[in-house]
Design a protein around this motif. Structure first.
Motif, PDB file in Angstrom:
ATOM      1  N   THR A  28     -29.246   8.329   1.026  1.00 29.67           N
ATOM      2  CA  THR A  28     -29.848   9.527   1.582  1.00 29.67           C
ATOM      3  C   THR A  28     -30.186   9.717   3.029  1.00 29.67           C
ATOM      4  N   ARG A  29     -30.499  10.789   3.492  1.00 29.17           N
ATOM      5  CA  ARG A  29     -30.990  10.837   5.059  1.00 29.17           C
ATOM      6  C   ARG A  29     -31.925   9.767   5.177  1.00 29.17           C
TER       7      ARG A  29
ATOM      8  N   LYS B 291     -20.732   3.767   8.683  1.00 29.92           N
ATOM      9  CA  LYS B 291     -20.667   4.629   7.708  1.00 29.92           C
ATOM     10  C   LYS B 291     -19.277   4.791   7.282  1.00 29.92           C
TER      11      LYS B 291
ATOM     12  N   THR C 219     -22.096  10.002   1.824  1.00 25.43           N
ATOM     13  CA  THR C 219     -21.098  11.261   2.203  1.00 25.43           C
ATOM     14  C   THR C 219     -21.235  11.535   3.778  1.00 25.43           C
ATOM     15  N   GLY C 220     -20.687  12.534   4.377  1.00 28.50           N
ATOM     16  CA  GLY C 220     -20.854  12.945   5.665  1.00 28.50           C
ATOM     17  C   GLY C 220     -22.035  13.674   5.952  1.00 28.50           C
ATOM     18  N   ASP C 221     -22.467  14.338   5.089  1.00 34.79           N
ATOM     19  CA  ASP C 221     -23.599  15.058   4.954  1.00 34.79           C
ATOM     20  C   ASP C 221     -24.221  14.433   3.792  1.00 34.79           C
ATOM     21  N   PRO C 222     -25.521  13.596   3.846  1.00 32.61           N
ATOM     22  CA  PRO C 222     -26.349  13.434   4.885  1.00 32.61           C
ATOM     23  C   PRO C 222     -26.045  12.268   5.833  1.00 32.61           C
TER      24      PRO C 222
ATOM     25  N   GLN D 214     -24.128  12.839   9.182  1.00 26.91           N
ATOM     26  CA  GLN D 214     -24.592  13.881  10.146  1.00 26.91           C
ATOM     27  C   GLN D 214     -25.831  13.319  10.619  1.00 26.91           C
ATOM     28  N   ALA D 215     -26.523  12.536   9.828  1.00 28.02           N
ATOM     29  CA  ALA D 215     -27.817  11.806  10.469  1.00 28.02           C
ATOM     30  C   ALA D 215     -27.596  10.898  11.674  1.00 28.02           C
TER      31      ALA D 215
ATOM     32  N   ASP E 290     -26.546  13.162  14.623  1.00 31.74           N
ATOM     33  CA  ASP E 290     -27.838  13.988  15.108  1.00 31.74           C
ATOM     34  C   ASP E 290     -29.049  13.086  15.731  1.00 31.74           C
TER      35      ASP E 290
ATOM     36  N   ALA F  87     -22.287  18.210  17.717  1.00 29.71           N
ATOM     37  CA  ALA F  87     -23.485  17.676  17.098  1.00 29.71           C
ATOM     38  C   ALA F  87     -23.860  16.607  18.203  1.00 29.71           C
TER      39      ALA F  87
END
Length: 499
Positions: A50-51, A186, A218-221, A224-225, A228, A250
């Motif tokens: 998760t994020r 990741k 996965t790429g999101d989240p 992406q975290a 970001d 990003a």
């Protein structure tokens, strides 16, 4: 080995994340299931992070870097740990290769070779750790000494793809660690197994907790975290140019540094004076290695017009001898495509090429095979404007165009938005050097294909990315330069008079 493969095909292996020196499931218990593309059997279960998991990994890396224990450690200690990881990779090469084969469908012998080369990269980075240095300037006058310090850039996020999971990670992670960085990794959600296995080697080798954190997702989240986060100072991303552009956007949040290895549409340039049989073999290798799922695949064949027809026919003949099948079979050179979506995209691009006027010399008939096996395909009569000449197919498809002069060959080679690699086949030294200097690509092979060495850097021109990995340049990529102005003699005149 076959017994282990059978066991893994019957009972999937469950992996855990590695955060702050501890192994753990995803915080919400989520799981990603991975089937073997060649066998259609569940082989791996990864945490669906998760994020919150990503932010925990980033926080652990940030804390370890800011504490300074690794960033300012003795380079010899870093080298010792990296060498030990290399030893553990070699000791466990068979397991790593089998996991790669089951998750990617690459032939087992190819996976073994990649794992052993990865160990060489860790060894090279260990040596490079001892060579990392700055500079001094003793020419600034009697009262001033200048120092240039080379320091680790900070927390690095490494996001890796599914086609060469362990190798591409090993082209980046040991260099970041050698520089003194802390890292969050990741891997692709399709091929996370070997990266998560590597975590245990890092712990056993004595890497301090939090210096390297590895989590599936996965790429999101997760990805992406990492992109970001203000606590991540640099991201090394390998993947498509489309996702690379998103990474650039990003990264603007905290203007983090990016090292990007993106897409490619690499040419194999064949001149009439070459060793024909060596060129045929090298062109086939460059086009079909790893089922063509390779950023530096030689997917465009540019061949001198006087030999074009003969050469492409010889390619087709030799492709008939290239065995496609179960990647666990030692005679197989080509395994299955990574997933259904990629398989369908390859087939769509080939069909579109034929509709645009390309001619199938061989292959192009996946319906004759069961599963995700796409046959090596040669398309002739291709023109530069066709999608099969411009787009990265990421499959065993070779698009053939001809040229009459070296200048025309170079123009065709450069007639793409990409610039990752090129292959040149000629026995004329002047032609070889001219092509090497004028083709805009990060790597050029002359009368060779895909040989790699830890000493040489890799990376792309144009939309194939920026930055360089491996070699001493790859170590520099994970550092910052700092200038120190050291007053050593008479103080300068006071800025405030009378003080």
């Amino acid at each position: 080995m076959l017994d282990d493969a059978k066991r893994r095909l019957e009972t999937p292996t469950r992996y855990r994340n590695f955060i702050a020196g501890q192994f753990a499931e995803a915080s919400d218990g989520g799981v990603i299931e991975r089937e073997s593309p060649a066998h259609r059997r569940l082989v791996s279960l990864y945490p669906a992070s998760t994020r919150d998991d990503a932010e925990a990994a980033i926080a652990a890396a940030r804390h370890s870097f800011d504490a300074g224990g690794w960033a300012f450690s003795y380079c010899g200690e870093r080298a010792r740990i990296l060498r030990e990881v290399a030893r553990l990779i070699r000791q466990n090469a068979e397991e790593l290769a089998l996991v790669e084969t089951l998750e990617t469908s690459k032939p087992l012998d190819a996976a073994r070779g990649e794992v052993m080369f990865a160990a060489e990269l860790w060894d090279y980075a260990a040596g490079a750790a001892r060579m990392l240095s700055g500079d001094s300037h003793n020419t600034l006058g009697a009262d001033m000494l200048g120092l240039v310090l080379r320091e680790p850039i900070g927390v690095v996020g490494i996001i890796t793809p599914w086609n060469f999971p362990f190798l591409i990670l090993s082209e980046r992670l040991p260099f970041a660690l050698a520089a003194g960085c802390s890292v969050v990794v990741k891997p692709s959600e399709f091929t996370s197994g070997t990266a998560l296995i590597l975590a245990s080697y890092l712990k056993d080798a004595g890497l301090p907790d939090g210096v390297c954190n590895i989590l599936a997702g996965t790429g999101d989240p997760v990805g992406q975290a990492i992109l970001d986060s203000d606590d991540v100072d640099m991201v090394a991303f390998t993947g498509s140019s489309r996702v690379g552009r998103a990474a650039i956007a990003a990264s603007a949040g905290n203007i983090k540094k990016l090292s990007l290895e993106l897409g490619g549409k690499s040419p194999s340039v064949v001149f009439a004076d070459c060793d024909i049989e060596a060129a045929v073999d090298g062109v086939i290798k460059a086009a079909t290695v790893n089922m063509g799922e390779c950023c530096i695949a030689g997917s465009r064949l540019l061949v001198e017009a006087s030999i074009a027809e003969t050469f492409q026919e010889r390619i087709a003949e030799r492709l008939g001898d290239l065995r496609m099948g179960d990647p666990l079979d030692p005679t197989s050179r080509i395994g299955a495509i990574i997933n259904q979506a990629q398989f369908d995209r390859i087939d769509m691009l080939v069909r579109d090429g034929v509709q645009d006027g390309a001619r199938v010399v061989c292959g192009g008939d996946p319906e004759n095979y069961s599963g995700l096996f796409y046959p090596p395909t040669v398309l002739a009569d291709v023109t530069p404007g066709m999608a099969v000449a411009r787009e990265e197919i990421f499959g065993p498809v070779l698009s053939v165009m001809s040229f009459d002069t070296p200048d025309q060959a170079i123009r065709l080679a450069n007639a793409t938005e990409y610039g990752l690699a090129a292959y040149v086949w000629t026995n004329d030294l002047s032609t070889a050097l001219d092509c090497s200097r004028r083709i805009r690509a990060g790597r050029v092979w002359v009368n060779a294909a895909l040989q790699g060495y830890p000493e040489l850097p890799l990376g792309g021109f144009k939309q194939s990315g920026n930055g360089r990995e491996t070699g001493r340049y790859g170590l520099d990529e994970y550092t910052e330069l700092k200038s120190v102005h050291l007053q050593v003699g008479r103080q300068p005149e006071r800025w405030v008079e009378g003080a």
